[in-house]
Design an enzyme around this catalytic site. Structure first.
Site, mmCIF file in Angstrom:
data_model
loop_
_atom_site.group_PDB
_atom_site.id
_atom_site.type_symbol
_atom_site.label_atom_id
_atom_site.label_comp_id
_atom_site.label_asym_id
_atom_site.label_seq_id
_atom_site.Cartn_x
_atom_site.Cartn_y
_atom_site.Cartn_z
ATOM 1 N N CYS A 18 -4.955 -1.419 14.491
ATOM 2 C CA CYS A 18 -4.501 -1.798 15.831
ATOM 3 C C CYS A 18 -4.124 -3.280 15.897
ATOM 4 O O CYS A 18 -4.747 -4.120 15.263
ATOM 5 C CB CYS A 18 -5.607 -1.575 16.849
ATOM 6 S SG CYS A 18 -6.151 0.117 16.918
ATOM 7 N N ARG A 41 1.006 -3.982 10.286
ATOM 8 C CA ARG A 41 -0.409 -3.614 10.185
ATOM 9 C C ARG A 41 -0.608 -2.107 10.128
ATOM 10 O O ARG A 41 -1.686 -1.643 9.771
ATOM 11 C CB ARG A 41 -1.189 -4.158 11.397
ATOM 12 C CG ARG A 41 -1.285 -5.659 11.417
ATOM 13 C CD ARG A 41 -1.769 -6.149 12.753
ATOM 14 N NE ARG A 41 -3.161 -5.853 13.008
ATOM 15 C CZ ARG A 41 -4.166 -6.664 12.708
ATOM 16 N NH1 ARG A 41 -3.934 -7.803 12.126
ATOM 17 N NH2 ARG A 41 -5.410 -6.330 12.994
ATOM 18 N N GLY A 87 -10.728 -2.155 17.070
ATOM 19 C CA GLY A 87 -12.086 -1.973 16.566
ATOM 20 C C GLY A 87 -12.628 -0.613 16.949
ATOM 21 O O GLY A 87 -11.860 0.285 17.313
ATOM 22 N N GLU A 93 -3.899 -0.089 -10.313
ATOM 23 C CA GLU A 93 -3.111 -0.703 -9.249
ATOM 24 C C GLU A 93 -1.695 -0.103 -9.218
ATOM 25 O O GLU A 93 -1.144 0.170 -8.145
ATOM 26 C CB GLU A 93 -3.080 -2.233 -9.465
ATOM 27 C CG GLU A 93 -2.190 -3.019 -8.539
ATOM 28 C CD GLU A 93 -2.509 -2.843 -7.061
ATOM 29 O OE1 GLU A 93 -3.556 -2.289 -6.724
ATOM 30 O OE2 GLU A 93 -1.658 -3.235 -6.245
ATOM 31 N N LYS A 114 -0.041 1.841 -6.048
ATOM 32 C CA LYS A 114 1.256 1.470 -5.432
ATOM 33 C C LYS A 114 2.146 2.698 -5.310
ATOM 34 O O LYS A 114 2.761 2.927 -4.276
ATOM 35 C CB LYS A 114 2.004 0.429 -6.282
ATOM 36 C CG LYS A 114 1.551 -0.991 -6.254
ATOM 37 C CD LYS A 114 1.681 -1.687 -4.946
ATOM 38 C CE LYS A 114 0.508 -1.438 -4.048
ATOM 39 N NZ LYS A 114 -0.610 -2.322 -4.074
ATOM 40 N N HIS A 171 -10.695 13.688 -22.719
ATOM 41 C CA HIS A 171 -11.913 14.206 -22.085
ATOM 42 C C HIS A 171 -11.603 14.973 -20.810
ATOM 43 O O HIS A 171 -12.490 15.211 -19.988
ATOM 44 C CB HIS A 171 -12.889 13.065 -21.799
ATOM 45 C CG HIS A 171 -13.319 12.355 -23.037
ATOM 46 N ND1 HIS A 171 -14.150 12.925 -23.972
ATOM 47 C CD2 HIS A 171 -12.977 11.140 -23.542
ATOM 48 C CE1 HIS A 171 -14.332 12.088 -24.984
ATOM 49 N NE2 HIS A 171 -13.608 10.990 -24.734
ATOM 50 N N LYS A 203 -2.307 -2.319 7.340
ATOM 51 C CA LYS A 203 -2.342 -3.511 6.488
ATOM 52 C C LYS A 203 -3.729 -4.132 6.443
ATOM 53 O O LYS A 203 -4.207 -4.543 5.404
ATOM 54 C CB LYS A 203 -1.334 -4.534 7.029
ATOM 55 C CG LYS A 203 -1.235 -5.798 6.201
ATOM 56 C CD LYS A 203 -0.619 -5.519 4.851
ATOM 57 C CE LYS A 203 -0.620 -6.714 3.930
ATOM 58 N NZ LYS A 203 -0.381 -6.305 2.538
HETATM 59 C C1 F6R Z 1 -3.008 -1.515 -1.078
HETATM 60 C C2 F6R Z 1 -3.682 -2.410 -0.160
HETATM 61 C C3 F6R Z 1 -5.084 -2.092 0.216
HETATM 62 C C4 F6R Z 1 -5.884 -3.386 0.421
HETATM 63 C C5 F6R Z 1 -7.274 -3.062 0.951
HETATM 64 C C6 F6R Z 1 -8.117 -4.307 1.080
HETATM 65 O O1 F6R Z 1 -1.703 -1.903 -1.340
HETATM 66 O O2 F6R Z 1 -3.127 -3.361 0.301
HETATM 67 O O3 F6R Z 1 -5.698 -1.270 -0.717
HETATM 68 O O4 F6R Z 1 -5.967 -4.057 -0.797
HETATM 69 O O5 F6R Z 1 -7.162 -2.445 2.197
HETATM 70 O O6 F6R Z 1 -7.523 -5.227 1.932
HETATM 71 P P1 F6R Z 1 -7.860 -6.760 1.862
HETATM 72 O O7 F6R Z 1 -7.367 -7.277 0.552
HETATM 73 O O8 F6R Z 1 -7.134 -7.360 3.025
HETATM 74 O O9 F6R Z 1 -9.348 -6.882 1.982
#
Ligand code: F6R
Length: 608
Positions: free
Chosen positions: A2, A27, A100, A481, A485, A504, A603
């Site tokens: 939010c 976000r 929240g 990673e 992605k 395995h 985000k």
């Molecule tokens: C993936 C991504 C998320 C963040 C995770 C932690 O591309 O961005 O997996 O890495 O939500 O977020 P932060 O780094 O802001 O604690």
């Protein structure tokens, strides 16, 4: 997650709020809304879907007034419907927005229903609106009402409140969710993130945990958790305003991938001198703390967790002390053993991730010290940790993290140097690593030149539904990673494995429809990795290899190979990440997904 924007100004606020919401789109959200008060009425518009839907609705039904709040909602309680979208109102004179989770909302709701309040949404937030109204009905002024109500709330919240009877002010409160006050000239604002307000100000006041603020055109008054009037510093936004724009790129994600040479340099700037690390970069008292470190505990989520996993290889290899890495959502809820001399490191782009923050709060008093590797100055993790190292990546808007990850790796490598010089790392080795780091921006630039070839490679993926990512040693977290992605933005199922685990179990999945991606730098594990790749080829699996050395891995039928520049071994996890970012990006573009705002994701994950 939010997003909140609020404004009180001498000019009409609807456009400011709308622009703020647009800037918060990164976000992640599923509906948007706005309430504006003009002294006689408080009008509200809400829409599901994109902010553009709200903008279209506003074009047909303009909201005029000088006080307003707006919100992008990421559904937690109740589906993404118009009724559940914020702002929520109680009666027609009071409107609130909330970020929240109110954990005790069910008990509060039951009591409010008994008092005769009617609920029109499934949200936890509407409880707050009615609680406030109940206080106002009892004769309280709005500020007192907010103070009384927040004391009843359990959970995390950032709140923005407007009341028609007070058309010149809004009330803000925060506990556990981010909220910043934007300081203007004759007008003031609130938002979940500074980025939302860069079009109107570059001066910000960060509210502390438990703060309540009254914001009018010409004043900002703040009270702390104990109710004492307090002054909070006003700080200037550090990054250039244009760094939050997309520029020539089609997507923020691509812009952020291409920014890496620049931001990787920024992540080192002022921290290296004469071939050595300047450990003052970690903050006052850092040297005394590092002297006492006997082991490291790293906590993070998602991409940041993968950065922590790479650091484990570096710390145990170069420093020679134990390093544990764990996802915050698990760590925070289990009894943990914390040996003497533990340095707790949180890694976070946003500095506001609820689980990471909760883990820090949980163990803070039981560790030697806490250090955060973070990208957002003034964020909760930065403020609550003993030491911090800012990653200096600039705002990252694309939900899928790219430049934040590679700059976190730089931060963690600098941390490794700081710890290493007290243990196993010789001065010569430190100087060698510093020299390698200084090549990093140029090496990354060279990898970006491979973009066209990677785009071609991506065509083999667009029709696939599953994929496997393999790596060994510190390249294992790199492929974790890479897989994250790909699944985040292309929605292709991607699994990552240490290549040695293939036989395995996961080998059973390999056939012609399962592309297998791997990074194969020239290191001590290459021969073993090549044997694993043969296992894949023998089962008809199609291989996509980012190889470090032209002589050692050659393309053949069913195996596409792209050769990377020669990279010092220590930098391989950073440099080999970049082609995986580009591959995911191009696959997502081919599939036509919403690259910057992938479905269901946010985000900044400020709720559990
Ligand atoms: C993936 C991504 C998320 C963040 C995770 C932690 O591309 O961005 O997996 O890495 O939500 O977020 P932060 O780094 O802001 O604690």
């Amino acid at each position: 997650m939010c997003g909140i924007v609020g404004a009180v100004a001498a000019r009409p606020v609807a456009e400011i709020l709308l622009e703020g919401l647009r800037r918060l789109e990164y976000r992640g959200y599923d509906s948007a809304g706005m309430a504006v008060s003009n002294g006689n009425t408080t009008e509200r518009l809400r829409r599901t879907g994109k902010v553009q839907a709200l903008a279209d609705a506003l074009a047909e039904n303009p909201l005029s007034g000088h006080l307003g709040i707006a919100h992008t909602r990421w559904a937690t309680h109740g589906k993404p419907t118009e009724n559940n979208a914020h702002p929520h109102m109680s009666g027609d004179r009071l409107a609130i927005v909330h970020n929240g989770i109110i954990e005790n909302f069910e008990v509060l709701k039951a009591a409010l229903i008994k008092q005769g309040f009617r609920f029109t949404s499934d949200t936890d937030t509407e409880v707050v609106a009615h609680l406030l109204q109940a206080e106002l009905n009892g004769g309280s002024a709005i500020l007192d009402a907010v103070n009384t109500v927040v004391a009843k709330l359990e959970g995390a919240f950032a709140l923005g409140v407007i009341q028609m009877d007070n058309p010149g002010q809004m009330i803000a409160a925060r506990k556990g969710s981010p909220l910043v006050v934007g300081v203007g000239i004759g007008e003031n604002f609130i938002a979940s993130d500074q980025l939302a307000l860069l079009q109107v100000t570059d001066r910000f006041m960060f509210l502390d945990e438990g703060d309540v603020a009254r914001i009018s055109c010409d004043g900002i008054e703040v009270w702390d958790q104990a109710g004492a009037s307090v002054e909070r510093d006003v700080v200037r936004y550090e990054h250039s305003v244009s760094s939050a724009d997309k520029g020539e790129y089609k997507h923020y994600m691509m812009k952020e991938i291409y920014e890496q040479p620049k931001v990787l340099a920024a992540a080192m700037e002022g921290r290296l001198s004469n071939g050595r690390l300047l450990e003052q970069a970690f903050g006052a008292g850092a040297s005394e703390i590092f002297d006492q470190v006997k082991q490291v505990q790293i906590i993070a989520c998602g991409t940041s967790y993968h950065a922590g996993m790479v650091a484990k290889y570096w710390i145990e290899d170069l420093v020679g002390i134990p390093c544990n890495v764990e996802v915050a959502s698990e760590y925070r809820y289990r009894p943990v053993v914390l040996p003497e001399g533990t340095l707790f490191i949180s890694v976070s782009q946003s500095g506001e991730t609820a689980d990471t923050l909760a883990a820090l709060r949980e163990i803070k008093d039981r560790v030697l010290a806490s250090l955060t590797i973070c990208n957002v100055p003034g964020s909760s993790l930065v403020r609550e940790s003993d030491l911090c190292l800012m990653t200096n990546a600039g705002p990252e808007i694309g939900v899928a993290s790219t430049k934040a990850f590679t700059t976190q790796l730089v931060g963690l490598l600098l941390t490794t140097l700081a710890l290493g010089r007290r243990h196993n790392l010789s001065e010569e080795k430190e100087t060698e690593i510093v020299a390698a780091l200084q090549q990093l921006p140029e090496l990354t630039r060279q990898v970006l030149e491979m973009d066209k070839d990677i785009e071609l490679m991506s065509q083999s993926f667009a029709e696939k539904h599953h994929s496997l990512f393999l790596g060994r040693g510190p390249m294992y977290p790199v492929v974790m990673e890479g897989a994250l992605k790909l699944k985040e933005i292309s929605y292709i199922h991607a699994e990552s494995y240490p290549a040695g685990e293939l036989k395995h179990g996961p080998l059973a999945l390999v056939d012609k429809d399962m592309p297998v991606v791997t990074v194969a730098p020239r290191n001590g594990m290459l021969d073993k990795l090549k044997a694993n790749l043969q296992e894949v080829r023998a089962r008809g699996g199609e291989l996509f290899v980012f190889a470090g050395c032209s002589e050692q891995v050659k393309p053949e039928e069913g195996m596409a190979v792209l050769h990377m520049p020669e990279v010092p071994a220590i930098l391989e996890p950073i440099v080999f990440t970049v082609p995986l970012q580009l591959l995911s990006y191009h696959v997502a573009v081919l599939k036509g997904t919403d690259v910057d705002q992938p479905r269901n994701l946010a985000k900044s994950v400020t709720v559990e």
